[in-house]
Every structure is written in structure tokens, then in C-alpha cells.
Enzyme design. Structure first.
Site, PDB file in Angstrom:
ATOM      1  N   GLN A   1      45.688  18.517  46.383  1.00  0.00           N
ATOM      2  CA  GLN A   1      45.884  19.952  46.248  1.00  0.00           C
ATOM      3  C   GLN A   1      47.021  20.268  45.287  1.00  0.00           C
ATOM      4  O   GLN A   1      48.116  19.729  45.422  1.00  0.00           O
ATOM      5  CB  GLN A   1      46.212  20.559  47.606  1.00  0.00           C
ATOM      6  CG  GLN A   1      46.493  22.048  47.530  1.00  0.00           C
ATOM      7  CD  GLN A   1      46.405  22.702  48.893  1.00  0.00           C
ATOM      8  OE1 GLN A   1      47.356  22.709  49.657  1.00  0.00           O
ATOM      9  NE2 GLN A   1      45.233  23.218  49.208  1.00  0.00           N
TER      10      GLN A   1
ATOM     11  N   ARG B   1      43.777  27.892  47.674  1.00  0.00           N
ATOM     12  CA  ARG B   1      44.684  27.371  46.646  1.00  0.00           C
ATOM     13  C   ARG B   1      43.969  26.755  45.455  1.00  0.00           C
ATOM     14  O   ARG B   1      44.420  26.898  44.317  1.00  0.00           O
ATOM     15  CB  ARG B   1      45.614  26.338  47.290  1.00  0.00           C
ATOM     16  CG  ARG B   1      46.590  27.000  48.219  1.00  0.00           C
ATOM     17  CD  ARG B   1      47.445  25.998  48.945  1.00  0.00           C
ATOM     18  NE  ARG B   1      48.390  26.705  49.803  1.00  0.00           N
ATOM     19  CZ  ARG B   1      49.160  26.107  50.711  1.00  0.00           C
ATOM     20  NH1 ARG B   1      49.091  24.790  50.876  1.00  0.00           N
ATOM     21  NH2 ARG B   1      49.991  26.811  51.437  1.00  0.00           N
TER      22      ARG B   1
ATOM     23  N   HIS C   1      49.282  23.202  44.438  1.00  0.00           N
ATOM     24  CA  HIS C   1      49.684  24.497  44.986  1.00  0.00           C
ATOM     25  C   HIS C   1      49.909  25.448  43.821  1.00  0.00           C
ATOM     26  O   HIS C   1      50.594  25.103  42.858  1.00  0.00           O
ATOM     27  CB  HIS C   1      50.959  24.340  45.808  1.00  0.00           C
ATOM     28  CG  HIS C   1      51.288  25.544  46.639  1.00  0.00           C
ATOM     29  ND1 HIS C   1      51.655  26.745  46.078  1.00  0.00           N
ATOM     30  CD2 HIS C   1      51.284  25.735  47.973  1.00  0.00           C
ATOM     31  CE1 HIS C   1      51.870  27.621  47.050  1.00  0.00           C
ATOM     32  NE2 HIS C   1      51.646  27.034  48.210  1.00  0.00           N
TER      33      HIS C   1
ATOM     34  N   ARG D   1      42.632  21.977  51.325  1.00  0.00           N
ATOM     35  CA  ARG D   1      43.248  22.428  52.568  1.00  0.00           C
ATOM     36  C   ARG D   1      43.644  23.893  52.460  1.00  0.00           C
ATOM     37  O   ARG D   1      44.171  24.325  51.434  1.00  0.00           O
ATOM     38  CB  ARG D   1      44.493  21.588  52.863  1.00  0.00           C
ATOM     39  CG  ARG D   1      45.271  22.056  54.060  1.00  0.00           C
ATOM     40  CD  ARG D   1      46.397  21.121  54.408  1.00  0.00           C
ATOM     41  NE  ARG D   1      47.508  21.133  53.474  1.00  0.00           N
ATOM     42  CZ  ARG D   1      48.392  22.125  53.333  1.00  0.00           C
ATOM     43  NH1 ARG D   1      48.281  23.240  54.042  1.00  0.00           N
ATOM     44  NH2 ARG D   1      49.378  22.031  52.471  1.00  0.00           N
TER      45      ARG D   1
ATOM     46  N   GLU E   1      52.925  30.410  49.592  1.00  0.00           N
ATOM     47  CA  GLU E   1      51.819  31.360  49.537  1.00  0.00           C
ATOM     48  C   GLU E   1      52.134  32.616  50.356  1.00  0.00           C
ATOM     49  O   GLU E   1      51.535  33.673  50.150  1.00  0.00           O
ATOM     50  CB  GLU E   1      50.606  30.650  50.126  1.00  0.00           C
ATOM     51  CG  GLU E   1      49.284  31.253  49.897  1.00  0.00           C
ATOM     52  CD  GLU E   1      48.189  30.277  50.343  1.00  0.00           C
ATOM     53  OE1 GLU E   1      48.239  29.086  49.945  1.00  0.00           O
ATOM     54  OE2 GLU E   1      47.321  30.691  51.102  1.00  0.00           O
TER      55      GLU E   1
ATOM     56  N   HIS F   1      50.777  19.030  45.456  1.00  0.00           N
ATOM     57  CA  HIS F   1      51.342  19.460  46.722  1.00  0.00           C
ATOM     58  C   HIS F   1      50.889  18.641  47.925  1.00  0.00           C
ATOM     59  O   HIS F   1      51.693  18.313  48.795  1.00  0.00           O
ATOM     60  CB  HIS F   1      50.964  20.929  46.923  1.00  0.00           C
ATOM     61  CG  HIS F   1      51.565  21.572  48.130  1.00  0.00           C
ATOM     62  ND1 HIS F   1      52.925  21.604  48.355  1.00  0.00           N
ATOM     63  CD2 HIS F   1      51.005  22.221  49.182  1.00  0.00           C
ATOM     64  CE1 HIS F   1      53.169  22.242  49.495  1.00  0.00           C
ATOM     65  NE2 HIS F   1      52.020  22.609  50.024  1.00  0.00           N
TER      66      HIS F   1
ATOM     67  N   PHE G   1      47.398  34.760  54.998  1.00  0.00           N
ATOM     68  CA  PHE G   1      47.532  33.565  54.171  1.00  0.00           C
ATOM     69  C   PHE G   1      46.213  33.290  53.465  1.00  0.00           C
ATOM     70  O   PHE G   1      45.161  33.759  53.908  1.00  0.00           O
ATOM     71  CB  PHE G   1      47.921  32.369  55.050  1.00  0.00           C
ATOM     72  CG  PHE G   1      49.195  31.714  54.614  1.00  0.00           C
ATOM     73  CD1 PHE G   1      50.421  32.242  54.990  1.00  0.00           C
ATOM     74  CD2 PHE G   1      49.180  30.572  53.814  1.00  0.00           C
ATOM     75  CE1 PHE G   1      51.593  31.646  54.580  1.00  0.00           C
ATOM     76  CE2 PHE G   1      50.356  29.978  53.408  1.00  0.00           C
ATOM     77  CZ  PHE G   1      51.559  30.510  53.782  1.00  0.00           C
TER      78      PHE G   1
ATOM     79  N   LEU H   1      58.304  24.357  45.433  1.00  0.00           N
ATOM     80  CA  LEU H   1      57.315  25.205  46.083  1.00  0.00           C
ATOM     81  C   LEU H   1      57.831  26.616  46.348  1.00  0.00           C
ATOM     82  O   LEU H   1      58.929  26.815  46.866  1.00  0.00           O
ATOM     83  CB  LEU H   1      56.936  24.551  47.421  1.00  0.00           C
ATOM     84  CG  LEU H   1      55.916  25.302  48.281  1.00  0.00           C
ATOM     85  CD1 LEU H   1      54.565  25.310  47.594  1.00  0.00           C
ATOM     86  CD2 LEU H   1      55.815  24.629  49.648  1.00  0.00           C
TER      87      LEU H   1
END
Lengths: 254, 588
Positions: free
Chosen positions: B246, B292, B248, B400, B261, B359, B116, B258
Site C-alpha cells: 500500500q 488509498r 499511502h 487495506r 487519512e 506504507h 475514513f 505519514l
């Protein structure tokens, strides 16, 4: 200087007109309708190619009549809030594109059937969740808790994968003709919920659950109408899951 | 009015709320209030995984995870909190497995792990497989598993109860530093009946989730209107680091839905209109698996430099076509279905149009590592806790890392649940309710009901649309003084128009019209806090990028923003907790 996506996909397609025919009921009554009276109401709106039934309902609620009541949250088919009867079939409003519904004809939107209507498209979900709770939908194990994870092979994990997808939207249960007419039947979702644990290699409560499903209100009420499988917005093979449970009850083997 | 009394009241039944409820209800009399049903919470929309250095598939440890979290957060992370997050991660995952969560498995039967963004081996050497997952529906599995355990434990839920006011025994702003302020309870509106309920409690936990609906293009649910944050703020408590939002990278273009990721973790590649794998230029080592904020900026930059795709050149492409369809089906079934359902794109054979989508709020209600809410830089509010996205511990800092939020809700939800119950057990009686506890909410609701039929009233939807549009236009991936000032002016004007907003539904039962009006008030308050914090932060860090101040400025801004409301919005700052990681340049 700032870069934002101005609906690129939608922007390309000319908008079209669509009419929604919505089943309404206000428990407190309105100036034209008595308390609890059910009636149809039509609204015509402009829609885009990527718009879903939920977008159309929002357009009506936000720009025409704020009193229209329906549940929704995630708006992309994972929270299970907006199951409705759309053109006589249970679906999630947020997953049903208007363009896929023949916009030439009015789109019929009604609350899901078999649960008491509270207001417009909102039904009382409590009986549905009560059935789910009844099948003890949680892992049951005995012995000391292991230090690390319980082992489970990918094949064992795959065995119950389909029924882990359930989002408790009630589309299956409220599409079931037996559920409509038989006040006792758990409905397909409770069996799906039980299936998810019965076929989980880590679980030791299978027979407790199977006993509940073997009850008169349980799995034998299913008449394999397949409505539930067609209705499931997650693509769960509900009827197959039910028949697997029946098979275990018949053979005594999991 | 109905009065309820509990030891612990939890507001919100997503991951953090239910994880807290499992701890609290074992120890003390607990009620869990949610404006939805528990299983509708947006935790269920989380896809890719939950980070923990289990080392099930390759060498890993909690220290590497801690480092990645701090670096990923661009050194605005409170490092003591990050250490707790990453150390407790392993048990957090194992706890869920023991509760029955159906994780994907390795051949040996252990919890499987995948790569990730921003999660690396040995301080940035290469991507590491740290994300524990269940296909691309990890959040769904967490939400369902926690709910199932709540059923087992007979947690008492109040479904479709909107908590709209927080009761404290003193004004947290005018009470001098060092003096005690305690929570007394919350006031809730019952959707089914329109009845107002007061809940008196020794402890209250806010676990109300995010506020993505401040923006137009967002992965967030319609119901993510920042209620808990706004209620705390309006009760006189500060909000921390709200300018850090954030975006995304991979939202479905134009829709914001969404796409995990995990798509890139499983080998997906971002491409521009020239077919170029452009992330190689921005993050040569880990490329598409950069954090991100960097990927989102890179995408937006490709678009504005003319290398966007599509007829308007306003998105880039997420390419999965080189992956085996069977692999896609096994690991990414839901997100590929989203592409088919909503854009009519077949990811087996066609790349998917994507663009950044709002996000996650890194900021929120300030807490310490026990989840206790702060009313200034040092004083706690006795009995008040917050956990999950609505809280700011701060483990996410300025950005994050993916899979750290499902971790956050489990680690800090658990901690808040235990702390709240222990506080309640050690407390003889809840603080006295203020006189006419529900008065403020009743007046608000009645005022809105009286707007029905008012000629020329402002429309809720129109004010909200304009708010979301100005936020997307002016406070998204790229910001500067001019854009933020424009947003500030727009919000001020919209707040004025909000005073004249009118609703259609006067009814008591299921009056969602009324509640949308109230939620809009929350969004306006929070948008203002986001923009004020962003204006004052004259640097670029993590998710906050100022074109007029394009570099990080540790000397002046390695500190948390604290925004206080009231008559006049006020900004203050709080130091970052540093244990052993000195800030360094962030390269991937």
C-alpha cells in the site's frame, strides 16, 4: 513513466556543510581509545535544508564510520528512541532540523545524562523504565466490568489529555538536575505517567499512586527547574503536571 | 550460547505482539522478544483510528464493514477472515477502552467515531463514521495502553533481542503434504552483549511488523525491515501476496512522513496545481475518501499529466485551510505539527505538499483465521503463528482500508495469543531442537565480523540505497513488465554485491552496524518476492497496478500468490475464500 517524488522540498535548497561533534565511548575500546574511554569526535558532512540531526548521524554511520552507535526507529518524533543531548539541550535527533541549530558552529551531540552510557549515544534505559513501572501506569478499576465502554465526557477526557502524549523518550527525566544528582528520584516522566491516570475519571487507583509519589523519592524532590518542560519533544507541560500532582497531595482533592 | 525454554515465545512487541502477550501470558509461560523496546514499535506511529461498527454516532453494522473491507481489498480478501475481523471489531475496541485507552468521546461520553477512506454506509451509499480514534495518535494510545497492561500483567520482555532464525523440526518444503512439521523455537541476537540465545518453545508467534524499508519513500520506521517475513521465508515457508504494497496517499512530499487519512476524514481536500479538487473526477461519490490505492494512483496520475505542484510539479496539495484552527488542533494536532516541523508549512493557512509513500504490506506470512502459519495451501506448521502486518490472513486482500490495521492487530493478535497458549498447554513437550540450533546464525554473524577491514568491500548503505531507489522507480504506484524486469535485474545484481558487503564494527556490544547488514539481507530477499509476484500478476488489482494490464482479471488472478524460496524461487497460487460477496466492479 513511473512517478515518484524525488525529494521536491529538499531539492530546491542548496546543501550546506555542517560539523557534528559527537561524544563517543566504546566499552570494548578501539585502536585509538581504551575500553570505556570517553572522547569527542568531529565529522563534517553535507546536509540539506530538511535534514535533521538524525540524518547527519546516519550519514556518518553509513558513509564514514559504521561503529557509531545510537538508537532510532520511527524518525519522526513518535517512537521516543533517539533522545540525545544536542547543543546542551535534550531533544529528539529526528525532530531537530540542522538548519535550526546554527550550522556555522559544530553541533554538539552527547548521550542523555543521568543514565549509564553503554556505547556512544546509547544509555541504559532500564532504570528509567523501572521508575515508570513503579507508579503503576495502568487503569485500576473495581466492580464488575461493564458491557459497553465506560462513559467519560469530552471535558473529563480533556483533563488528562496532555500527559497521554508521553512517548517515554526520557528527555524530561534526563534533563532534570535533581535526577542527575539524586539517585533516588523517580524523575519527571514517572510523575507524568502517574498524572495521566490520576486525572482520568475512570481510574480508581489515584490514591495508591499518590502515596507512591508522596514518598521521599517522589514529587517533592522536584525543584521546578522547568528543564523537563523545555525538553519535552511532545510539548507536554511537565512542570505543570507535576505541580497539579503536588496540589492534590496538599489539598487532598482531585 | 544461552538456552531458554518457554511455552510461548512472541517475536515482536508492537500492537499484535503485545495483544497476543496479554492473552498468552494469562494462560501459559510466555516470553515476548523485541528488537526495540515495546513502546518504540511502529504501531505507535498509526494515527487516524481503528474501525468498528459501534454505531455510536450514526447507524452502522458489521456487515457493512465486512462488505467495505472486501470491496476495498478488490476481492482478494478471504471473506471468512473479513467477517471475523468486522464482527470482533466491536469487542476489540471495547476491550481497549476497558484497558484504559483514552478515546475521544461524544457529548454523551461514548467513544467518538469519524469518517475514513472506503468505509461506507449501506454498501457504498456515503461515507460512514466508523473509525474510533484518539486525536491523530490512535496507534500511540493503543501501543501505550497495551504496554501498560503488559506491565500490570508482568509480561516477561526481552528488549533489544533480534530474532534472526526460526527453528522447525523438519524442512517444510521437502516434507510431503499432510505430514506434520512443528516449530521448535527461535534464535535471537542480544544487542547489548552480542550473545546468541536459543529459545525453545511449544508455540511461537511472529508479530514482527512490516517491511517498508524495501522502498525509499516510506512512512515506515528505519527498523521495519521485514525480519519476521524474511526469516519465515528463509526457513522454507511461503509468503503470500507480497506484490500488494500500500502506498499511502498523503506522505509529506519528499520525506514520506505519514499524514493521516483522518485529515481528509475531517474535511481536508486534495488539490492539483489548478486548485482543482481532482478526486471528484476519480471517485464521484466519496471523492477524497476513496480507498488509498485509488487516491494514490489519482495523485500520481495528476503529477504525470502535468498538474503537479511546486517547482518540479511533483506533488499535490492537501488543503486544510478551510477548517477551523481549533478543529485542527483538537482532531489533527500531530500531523499538522509534522508539516510545521519538517516542511515549515503552516496548515492553518497553507496547503501541505503531499505524495504517496510506501506504507503497508498487505501480504505476508500465510495464516488461517486462528493465526496458524501455513507451509503450503493447506498444511499448518504446528505451534507456529503470525499476526499483524507480518501476517497475511488475508483480511486486506489487494488493498487495506485505513483503520483496519489497528483493528487487525487487535483481533488477530488476540486470536493468535489464545491459540498459541492453548496449543502449548495441550502439548507435552516442545519439538526437539535441531543439532547446533544457533549454528546458522553464529556462522552468519562471524562471517560478517570477519569482513571488518576488507579492502573494496561493498557498503551496506550503498546497496540499501540502490535497492530502495530501484523499488521506488520501478515497483511503486505504477508498474509494468519493463519496470518490474528492471527492478528484478537490479535486485539480482544487488544480491550479488551483498555477498561482498563489509561492516566496520567488529565489537560485541551494541553492534548496530552488524545488524543493519543482516537487515539488508532481509530487505533484498523480500524485494525479490515483491517483484516476482508483481511480474507474474498480469492484471491490476488494489495496490498492484500494471499499466500493461490495466484491468482486474478475476478469471485468471482472483487467487493469492504464494512465493517459495530456496535454491530456486517458485510461485504458486491459493484460492480466495468467498462466502457471499461476488466480485463486482469497484466504483466509489
Amino acid at each position: 513513466m513511473t512517478a515518484t517524488a524525488e525529494a521536491p522540498a529538499a531539492g530546491e535548497v542548496a546543501s550546506f556543510e555542517v560539523t557534528l561533534r559527537i561524544r563517543r565511548m566504546n566499552p570494548e575500546g578501539t585502536s585509538e581509545h581504551g575500553a570505556g574511554e570517553e572522547y569527542w569526535e568531529e565529522h563534517t558532512i553535507q546536509a540539506h535544508a530538511t535534514d535533521r540531526v538524525l540524518d547527519a548521524l546516519h550519514k556518518i554511520k553509513w558513509d564514514i564510520d559504521g561503529s557509531l552507535a545510537f538508537r532510532r526507529s520511527c524518525a519522526h518524533g513518535v517512537c521516543g528512541s533517539d533522545a540525545m543531548r544536542i547543543n546542551a539541550r535534550n531533544r529528539l535527533a529526528c525532530k531537530t532540523l540542522l538548519k535550526d541549530l546554527n550550522p556555522a558552529k559544530p553541533i554538539m551531540v552527547e548521550p542523555i545524562k543521568g543514565l549509564p552510557v553503554e556505547k556512544d549515544l546509547i544509555v541504559d534505559m532500564e532504570p528509567f523504565f523501572a521508575s515508570y513501572r513503579e507508579i503503576m501506569p495502568f487503569l485500576m478499576t473495581s466492580g464488575p466490568t461493564p458491557e459497553r465502554e465506560r462513559l467519560q465526557t469530552p471535558e473529563e477526557r480533556q483533563r488528562f489529555d496532555d500527559t497521554t502524549k508521553c512517548i517515554l523518550c526520557a528527555a524530561c527525566t534526563t534533563s532534570c538536575p535533581v535526577f542527575w544528582t539524586d539517585g533516588q528520584y523517580f524523575g519527571p516522566q514517572a510523575i507524568v505517567g502517574a498524572h495521566r491516570f490520576i486525572f482520568d475519571s475512570r481510574d480508581e487507583g489515584q490514591w495508591d499512586r499518590l502515596e507512591i509519589l508522596n514518598d521521599k523519592a517522589g514529587v517533592w524532590k522536584c525543584r521546578t527547574a522547568f528543564n523537563c518542560t523545555e525538553a519535552c519533544p511532545r510539548g507536554i507541560e511537565v512542570t505543570k503536571a507535576i505541580s497539579e500532582v503536588k496540589k492534590v497531595l496538599n489539598t487532598g482533592e482531585i | 550460547m544461552t538456552l531458554h525454554e518457554y511455552d510461548v515465545v512472541i517475536v515482536g512487541a508492537g500492537g499484535a505482539g503485545m495483544r497476543a502477550a496479554l492473552e498468552s501470558s494469562q494462560r501459559a509461560r510466555t516470553a515476548c522478544l523485541t528488537k526495540l523496546y515495546p513502546t518504540r514499535s511502529h504501531t505507535g506511529a498509526a494515527q487516524g483510528g481503528m474501525a468498528a461498527a459501534l454505531s455510536n454516532v450514526e447507524d452502522d453494522n458489521a456487515e457493512w464493514h465486512t462488505f467495505d473491507t472486501i470491496k476495498g481489498g478488490d476481492y482478494l480478501v478471504d471473506q471468512d477472515a473479513a467477517e471475523i475481523l468486522c464482527n470482533e471489531a466491536i469487542d476489540a475496541v471495547l476491550d481497549l477502552e476497558k484497558m484504559g485507552l483514552p478515546f475521544n468521546r461524544t457529548e454523551e461520553g461514548k467513544v467518538d467515531q469519524r469518517r475514513f477512506g472506503g468505509h461506507t454506509r449501506n454498501h457504498g451509499e456515503a461515507a460512514v463514521r466508523r473509525a474510533c480514534y484518539s486525536a491523530d495518535r490512535t496507534g500511540h494510545m493503543i501501543l501505550q495502553t497495551l504496554y501498560q497492561q503488559c506491565i500490570k500483567q508482568e509480561v516477561e520482555f526481552f528488549n533489544e533481542f533480534y530474532v534472526l532464525d526460526l527453528l522447525l523440526d523438519k524442512d517444510p518444503q521437502s516434507t510431503p503434504e499432510g505430514e506434520e512439521v512443528s516449530v521448535a523455537g527461535v534464535v535471537a541476537y542480544e544487542l547489548a552483549t552480542g550473545e546468541i540465545h536459543t529459545f525453545r518453545a511449544k508455540s511461537v508467534i511472529f508479530a514482527t511488523g512490516g517491511a517498508g524499508k524495501v522502498f525509499k519513500t516510506t512512512s515506515n520506521a528505519h527498523t521495519l525491515t521485514g525480519d519476521g517475513m524474511a526469516i519465515a521465508y528463509n526457513a522454507g515457508l511461503p509468503l503470500e501476496d507480497m506484490e500488494f504494497f500500500q502506498f499511502h496517499p498523503t506522505g509529506l512530499a519528499g520525506l514520506g512522513i505519514l499524514l493521516s487519512e483522518a485529515a481528509r476524514g475531517e474535511g481536508g481536500i486534495l488539490r492539483n496545481s489548478e486548485g482543482e479538487r481532482f478526486m471528484e473526477r476519480y471517485a464521484p461519490t466519496i471523492k477524497d475518501l476513496a480507498p488509498r490505492d485509488m487516491v494514490a494512483r489519482a495523485m500520481a496520475n495528476e503529477v504525470r499529466e502535468g498538474r503537479g505542484c511546486g517547482p518540479h510539479k511533483d506533488y499535490v496539495l492537501l488543503d486544510l485551510t478551510h477548517l477551523e484552527p481549533a478543529h485542527i488542533d483538537a482532531k489533527l494536532p500531530d500531523i499538522t505539527e509534522f508539516a510545521r516541523t519538517y516542511l515549515g508549512v503552516e496548515p492553518y493557512t497553507e496547503p501541505v505538499p503531499v505524495y504517496p509513500t510506501a506504507h503497508y504490506a498487505m501480504g505476508g506470512i500465510p495464516t488461517n483465521v486462528q493465526g496458524e502459519v501455513l507451509r503450503n495451501n493447506t498444511d499448518k506448521v504446528k505451534g507456529l503463528y503470525a499476526a499483524g502486518e507480518c501476517a497475511c490472513v488475508s483480511v486486506h486482500g489487494a488493498n487495506r482500508l485505513g483503520t483496519n490495521s489497528l483493528l487487525d492487530i487487535n483481533v488477530f493478535g488476540r486470536r493468535a495469543g489464545i491459540a498459541a497458549a492453548e496449543h502449548a498447554l495441550a502439548t507435552e513437550a516442545a519439538a526437539e531442537l535441531p543439532e547446533d540450533a544457533e549454528g546458522r546464525l553464529r556462522a552468519w554473524v562471524e562471517r560478517l565480523r570477519d569482513t571488518v577491514g576488507t579492502p573494496g568491500a561493498e557498503s551496506i548503505a550503498q546497496v540499501r540505497r540502490e535497492l530502495q531507489e530501484t523499488m521506488d522507480r520501478n515497483a511503486q504506484v505504477f508498474r509494468d513488465e519493463a519496470s518490474l524486469s528492471a527492478a528484478k535485474a537490479d535486485i539480482a545484481a544487488l544480491k550479488e554485491r551483498y555477498e561482498a558487503v563489509g561492516i566496520h564494527d567488529r565489537g560485541q556490544r551494541y553492534n548496530t552496524d552488524l545488524l543493519e547488514a543482516i537487515e539488508l539481507g532481509f530487505l533484498l530477499d523480500l524485494a525479490e518476492v515483491v517483484v516476482e509476484g508483481a511480474l507474474a500478476r498480469k492484471e491490476s488489482r488494489g495496490g498492484h497496478y500494471r499499466e500493461d494490464f490495466p484491468t482486474r482479471d478475476d478469471e485468471n488472478f482472483m487467487r493469492h500468490t504464494m512465493v517459495y524460496g530456496g535454491e530456486q524461487l517458485r510461485l504458486d497460487y491459493k484460492p480466495v475464500v468467498v462466502t457471499k460477496y461476488q466480485p463486482m466492479e469497484r466504483k466509489y
